[in-house]
Motif scaffolding. Structure first.
Motif, PDB file in Angstrom:
ATOM      1  N   PRO A 174      -2.097  40.150  84.195  1.00 36.21           N
ATOM      2  CA  PRO A 174      -2.349  41.574  83.977  1.00 36.21           C
ATOM      3  C   PRO A 174      -1.363  42.216  82.997  1.00 36.21           C
ATOM      4  O   PRO A 174      -0.326  41.626  82.674  1.00 36.21           O
ATOM      5  CB  PRO A 174      -2.201  42.185  85.379  1.00 36.21           C
ATOM      6  CG  PRO A 174      -1.414  41.207  86.156  1.00 36.21           C
ATOM      7  CD  PRO A 174      -1.616  39.866  85.534  1.00 36.21           C
ATOM      8  N   ARG A 181      -6.236  46.205  91.179  1.00 32.94           N
ATOM      9  CA  ARG A 181      -6.733  45.089  91.981  1.00 32.94           C
ATOM     10  C   ARG A 181      -8.225  44.962  91.712  1.00 32.94           C
ATOM     11  O   ARG A 181      -8.957  45.948  91.696  1.00 32.94           O
ATOM     12  CB  ARG A 181      -6.488  45.355  93.464  1.00 32.94           C
ATOM     13  CG  ARG A 181      -6.995  44.226  94.329  1.00 32.94           C
ATOM     14  CD  ARG A 181      -6.775  44.492  95.795  1.00 32.94           C
ATOM     15  NE  ARG A 181      -7.260  43.356  96.572  1.00 32.94           N
ATOM     16  CZ  ARG A 181      -7.031  43.187  97.850  1.00 32.94           C
ATOM     17  NH1 ARG A 181      -6.326  44.075  98.525  1.00 32.94           N
ATOM     18  NH2 ARG A 181      -7.503  42.125  98.477  1.00 32.94           N
ATOM     19  N   CYS A 182      -8.664  43.726  91.512  1.00 34.64           N
ATOM     20  CA  CYS A 182     -10.078  43.427  91.274  1.00 34.64           C
ATOM     21  C   CYS A 182     -10.536  42.373  92.273  1.00 34.64           C
ATOM     22  O   CYS A 182      -9.720  41.810  93.009  1.00 34.64           O
ATOM     23  CB  CYS A 182     -10.280  42.912  89.853  1.00 34.64           C
ATOM     24  SG  CYS A 182      -9.827  44.104  88.579  1.00 34.64           S
ATOM     25  N   VAL A 203      -6.119  31.518  84.818  1.00 35.30           N
ATOM     26  CA  VAL A 203      -5.780  32.840  85.329  1.00 35.30           C
ATOM     27  C   VAL A 203      -5.421  33.770  84.180  1.00 35.30           C
ATOM     28  O   VAL A 203      -4.822  33.352  83.192  1.00 35.30           O
ATOM     29  CB  VAL A 203      -4.624  32.789  86.353  1.00 35.30           C
ATOM     30  CG1 VAL A 203      -5.010  31.967  87.575  1.00 35.30           C
ATOM     31  CG2 VAL A 203      -3.349  32.262  85.738  1.00 35.30           C
ATOM     32  N   ARG A 204      -5.826  35.012  84.325  1.00 33.51           N
ATOM     33  CA  ARG A 204      -5.498  36.053  83.356  1.00 33.51           C
ATOM     34  C   ARG A 204      -4.325  36.856  83.910  1.00 33.51           C
ATOM     35  O   ARG A 204      -4.352  37.270  85.060  1.00 33.51           O
ATOM     36  CB  ARG A 204      -6.714  36.939  83.118  1.00 33.51           C
ATOM     37  CG  ARG A 204      -6.556  37.925  82.003  1.00 33.51           C
ATOM     38  CD  ARG A 204      -7.889  38.568  81.639  1.00 33.51           C
ATOM     39  NE  ARG A 204      -8.854  37.599  81.126  1.00 33.51           N
ATOM     40  CZ  ARG A 204      -8.911  37.155  79.887  1.00 33.51           C
ATOM     41  NH1 ARG A 204      -8.029  37.600  79.000  1.00 33.51           N
ATOM     42  NH2 ARG A 204      -9.823  36.293  79.519  1.00 33.51           N
ATOM     43  N   TYR A 227      -5.441  37.450  87.692  1.00 35.88           N
ATOM     44  CA  TYR A 227      -6.893  37.513  87.855  1.00 35.88           C
ATOM     45  C   TYR A 227      -7.421  36.102  87.605  1.00 35.88           C
ATOM     46  O   TYR A 227      -7.280  35.567  86.508  1.00 35.88           O
ATOM     47  CB  TYR A 227      -7.516  38.482  86.856  1.00 35.88           C
ATOM     48  CG  TYR A 227      -6.975  39.889  86.938  1.00 35.88           C
ATOM     49  CD1 TYR A 227      -7.253  40.696  88.036  1.00 35.88           C
ATOM     50  CD2 TYR A 227      -6.192  40.410  85.917  1.00 35.88           C
ATOM     51  CE1 TYR A 227      -6.761  42.000  88.109  1.00 35.88           C
ATOM     52  CE2 TYR A 227      -5.699  41.709  85.981  1.00 35.88           C
ATOM     53  CZ  TYR A 227      -5.986  42.495  87.074  1.00 35.88           C
ATOM     54  OH  TYR A 227      -5.499  43.779  87.143  1.00 35.88           O
ATOM     55  N   ASN A 285     -11.286  39.407  91.770  1.00 36.34           N
ATOM     56  CA  ASN A 285     -10.694  38.102  91.470  1.00 36.34           C
ATOM     57  C   ASN A 285      -9.175  38.128  91.447  1.00 36.34           C
ATOM     58  O   ASN A 285      -8.532  37.196  90.981  1.00 36.34           O
ATOM     59  CB  ASN A 285     -11.240  37.563  90.151  1.00 36.34           C
ATOM     60  CG  ASN A 285     -10.912  38.455  88.961  1.00 36.34           C
ATOM     61  OD1 ASN A 285     -10.626  39.640  89.111  1.00 36.34           O
ATOM     62  ND2 ASN A 285     -10.984  37.891  87.770  1.00 36.34           N
ATOM     63  N   SER A 286      -8.561  39.204  91.962  1.00 33.88           N
ATOM     64  CA  SER A 286      -7.100  39.298  92.033  1.00 33.88           C
ATOM     65  C   SER A 286      -6.546  38.358  93.090  1.00 33.88           C
ATOM     66  O   SER A 286      -7.082  38.275  94.198  1.00 33.88           O
ATOM     67  CB  SER A 286      -6.675  40.728  92.388  1.00 33.88           C
ATOM     68  OG  SER A 286      -6.844  41.604  91.316  1.00 33.88           O
ATOM     69  N   ARG A 287      -5.467  37.691  92.729  1.00 33.39           N
ATOM     70  CA  ARG A 287      -4.744  36.827  93.674  1.00 33.39           C
ATOM     71  C   ARG A 287      -3.263  36.886  93.343  1.00 33.39           C
ATOM     72  O   ARG A 287      -2.871  37.243  92.233  1.00 33.39           O
ATOM     73  CB  ARG A 287      -5.221  35.362  93.571  1.00 33.39           C
ATOM     74  CG  ARG A 287      -6.648  35.094  93.960  1.00 33.39           C
ATOM     75  CD  ARG A 287      -6.978  35.419  95.418  1.00 33.39           C
ATOM     76  NE  ARG A 287      -6.192  34.675  96.382  1.00 33.39           N
ATOM     77  CZ  ARG A 287      -6.620  33.574  97.017  1.00 33.39           C
ATOM     78  NH1 ARG A 287      -7.826  33.096  96.780  1.00 33.39           N
ATOM     79  NH2 ARG A 287      -5.838  32.978  97.891  1.00 33.39           N
ATOM     80  N   GLU A 321     -10.014  33.447  86.683  1.00 34.83           N
ATOM     81  CA  GLU A 321     -11.252  33.419  85.917  1.00 34.83           C
ATOM     82  C   GLU A 321     -12.400  32.988  86.827  1.00 34.83           C
ATOM     83  O   GLU A 321     -12.244  32.089  87.662  1.00 34.83           O
ATOM     84  CB  GLU A 321     -11.125  32.467  84.729  1.00 34.83           C
ATOM     85  CG  GLU A 321     -10.132  32.950  83.670  1.00 34.83           C
ATOM     86  CD  GLU A 321     -10.640  34.173  82.926  1.00 34.83           C
ATOM     87  OE1 GLU A 321     -11.475  34.023  82.024  1.00 34.83           O
ATOM     88  OE2 GLU A 321     -10.183  35.288  83.255  1.00 34.83           O
ATOM     89  N   ASP A 322     -13.542  33.637  86.677  1.00 34.92           N
ATOM     90  CA  ASP A 322     -14.672  33.456  87.581  1.00 34.92           C
ATOM     91  C   ASP A 322     -15.073  32.003  87.803  1.00 34.92           C
ATOM     92  O   ASP A 322     -15.417  31.617  88.916  1.00 34.92           O
ATOM     93  CB  ASP A 322     -15.888  34.246  87.079  1.00 34.92           C
ATOM     94  CG  ASP A 322     -15.706  35.749  87.209  1.00 34.92           C
ATOM     95  OD1 ASP A 322     -14.803  36.193  87.962  1.00 34.92           O
ATOM     96  OD2 ASP A 322     -16.458  36.492  86.551  1.00 34.92           O
ATOM     97  N   HIS A 348       0.958  38.683  90.425  1.00 38.48           N
ATOM     98  CA  HIS A 348      -0.465  39.008  90.452  1.00 38.48           C
ATOM     99  C   HIS A 348      -1.174  38.400  89.239  1.00 38.48           C
ATOM    100  O   HIS A 348      -0.669  38.464  88.124  1.00 38.48           O
ATOM    101  CB  HIS A 348      -0.597  40.535  90.443  1.00 38.48           C
ATOM    102  CG  HIS A 348      -1.979  41.055  90.363  1.00 38.48           C
ATOM    103  ND1 HIS A 348      -2.273  42.174  89.633  1.00 38.48           N
ATOM    104  CD2 HIS A 348      -3.145  40.653  90.912  1.00 38.48           C
ATOM    105  CE1 HIS A 348      -3.556  42.453  89.737  1.00 38.48           C
ATOM    106  NE2 HIS A 348      -4.105  41.531  90.510  1.00 38.48           N
TER     107      HIS A 348
END
Length: 104
Positions: free
Chosen positions: A100, A79-80, A97-98, A52, A82-84, A54-55, A50
């Motif tokens: 978690p 889960r947000c 990507v961040r 996040y 932008n979660s993938r 970045e926008d 998982h």
């Protein structure tokens, strides 16, 4: 070569060059990036990769599949929007990507 930026929960960044078509998860695993567990090896069956996104990099990504959507409901961290799953993100251009706080 496209670049993948991995941002750790503490803000530390790792920038790697990646082969086009390789998944974000495989790039992380091949380079020992901490925080990407990838228990299932990229089959979208465990949610331990998982991230996040970045926008600034969300546009142009493939839609979340039904299987990925289901697995994102099982992530250890929240889960947000932008979660993938990084195993489902094939690299076509630069991406950040961040990672978690927790994967398992």
């Amino acid at each position: 070569m496209p670049k993948v930026t991995f941002i750790q929960p503490d803000g530390m960044q790792t920038v790697l060059e990646a082969d086009t078509g390789t998944s974000v998860m495989r790039t992380a695993a091949a380079n020992g990036v901490p925080g990407i567990v990838a228990e299932c090896g990229g089959s979208a069956m465990c949610a331990t990769c998982h991230v996040y996104v970045e926008d600034a990099y969300l546009d142009g990504l493939p839609e979340v599949s039904e299987v990925e959507d289901e697995m994102l409901d099982c992530t250890a961290s929240a889960r947000c929007a932008n979660s993938r799953l990084s195993c489902q993100l094939n690299i076509e251009s630069d991406i950040a990507v961040r990672i978690p706080e927790a994967q398992v």
